[in-house]
Design a protein around this motif. Structure first.
Motif: not given
Length: 441
Positions: A24, A46-47, A50, A54, A61, A63, A118
């Motif tokens: 990502i 986005t959190d 992800k 997961r 992930i 990222d 990230p």
């Protein structure tokens, strides 16, 4: 899991390219000022993405988030001054100092919002070599031309240029400005020649200058994620210019779709109007905490609206989110019968429907709530362990007396009472909604 793909304008079933690891890339902040709550909504989205991949999808992930510390002009369409240089001049410090200040602030805010760090933070200034290499390759393949102010990408050479926009030209791009030396209204700068006043400049085959804003994401994404990766995220404002240009300059070299899924979150409005620094309503997380709200009250508020829906922020809505959060914790403590866990997971696998997932959370037992919170990250473990505070009568009385002193402008006496309250183990936070009393930890 079904996710809405901006590229195709529909929900599609998602599986990572290699079956195990989801790659990502998320467009990061331009670090010239404090991040607003509008900026931060993108990273909450986005959190959730992800963590859903997961914990529900079972994927790993990998990222990357870039940090734009050079190259982003005042207009996304290559006009005006560099935002970092401009901020540095105003504060009379170096661009590096500006970038560090606001990078630190951005990362601090993400931590306060329980947003995972990230795998890679990528400041643009660390990847100028990769950007120059990308531009040289475009030049070798005939996609560029040179003007008096820089090296430009010829958008007419990329037949699929409009796809991310839904196949349509965007009249906002170049419609109100003189093309100057640009051949086409959608052409954009890959490398800008340094002006004598430039505070940042780097060497290149074309002379000293700075990279264009769009090239950094292409170069950084290719370095870490390869010619093609799974998901690219960002705000809807990135679709017509920034992401369209990224896609064009990457695929001109790779001949592959840069990202298989492009995902975008909507704006936040303030009291139904556009958020803008000029309107004085570009609130930061600090503005919220100064009024006595927790960062997690804002996260809760965001999760009550689907990421692809415009969110309307008011202080009343945040106050409601705060009360709702407290009631949620109380309710979870009371719940004895487990909710069907499929109700939670099915909401998230349907394009991250957090509002429906939150409805399931309200019916969850404490044990289930902790499991669900691996995705929602509302700090429920700490909240469920904390007993709701009852303010001692003598402390409550002092708070009331202090409030009267402040009302009568007896500020010295008010400060003395604050010290008395502190000696009893409590502190008072003054907010626009009245004083908040909490134990000193």
């Amino acid at each position: 899991m079904k996710l809405f793909n901006t590229l195709t304008r529909k929900k599609e079933y998602f599986r990572p390219m290699d079956g195990e690891i989801v790659k990502i890339y998320s467009c990061g902040p331009t670090v010239y000022s404090s991040p607003t709550i509008g900026n931060l909504r993108a990273y909450i989205f986005t959190d959730i993405l992800k963590k859903s991949l997961r914990h529900i999808g079972g994927f790993e992930i990998y990222d990357v988030i870039n940090i734009t510390d050079v190259g982003h002009l005042q207009s996304d369409a290559d006009e005006g001054e560099d935002k970092i240089d401009e901020a540095a001049r105003k504060k009379k410090i170096t661009p590096a100092d500006i970038a560090k200040q606001y990078t630190d602030e951005f990362i601090r805010d993400t931590i306060l919002l329980n947003i995972d760090v990230p795998q890679i933070w990528a400041p643009a200034t660390d990847y100028v070599k990769e950007m120059v290499q990308h531009v040289r390759q475009l030049e070798e393949r005939g996609f560029t031309y040179i003007t008096s102010d820089g090296v430009y990408y010829d958008s007419s050479k990329f037949a699929d240029y409009y796809k991310l926009r839904g196949g349509k030209s965007d009249d906002r791009v170049g419609s109100r400005v003189d093309f100057g030396e640009k051949r086409n209204k959608n052409d954009f700068c890959l490398w800008r020649f340094a002006k004598p006043t430039a505070l940042q400049k780097f060497d290149s085959p074309w002379g000293a200058g700075t990279p264009g804003w769009h090239i950094e994401c292409s170069a950084i994404a290719r370095k870490y994620l390869g010619d093609q990766f799974d998901i690219h995220t960002g705000g809807v404002d990135h679709i017509p210019i920034h992401h369209t240009n990224e896609r064009a300059q990457t695929q001109a070299l790779t001949k592959k779709e840069m990202a298989r899924f492009w995902m975008h979150n909507e704006f936040i409005k303030i009291n139904g109007t556009k958020m803008s620094k000029s309107l004085g309503n570009a609130y930061t997380l600090t503005n919220l905490t100064d009024r006595g709200y927790s960062p997690l009250h804002f996260r809760y508020l965001c999760l009550m609206t689907h990421y692809r829906t415009i969110m309307n922020f008011t202080w009343e809505s945040l106050d409601s989110a705060k009360k709702s959060y407290e009631n949620l914790v109380r309710q979870i403590k009371k719940n004895k019968v487990p909710v069907d866990a499929d109700e939670f997971s099915s909401a998230l696998v349907d394009d991250l429907n957090t509002a429906k997932a939150m409805a399931a959370l309200w019916k969850a037992t404490p044990e289930q709530a902790l499991e669900f919170d691996k995705v929602l990250s509302l700090g429920l473990k700490e909240a469920l362990e904390e007993k709701f505070m009852e303010i001692p009568e003598n402390v409550a009385e002092l708070v009331q007396i202090r409030a009267e002193c402040k009302k009568n402008r007896e500020f010295q006496k008010s400060d003395q009472i604050r010290d008395e309250i502190k000696a009893l183990g409590y502190e008072v936070l003054d907010t626009s909604n009245g004083p908040i009393i909490q134990p000193i930890r």
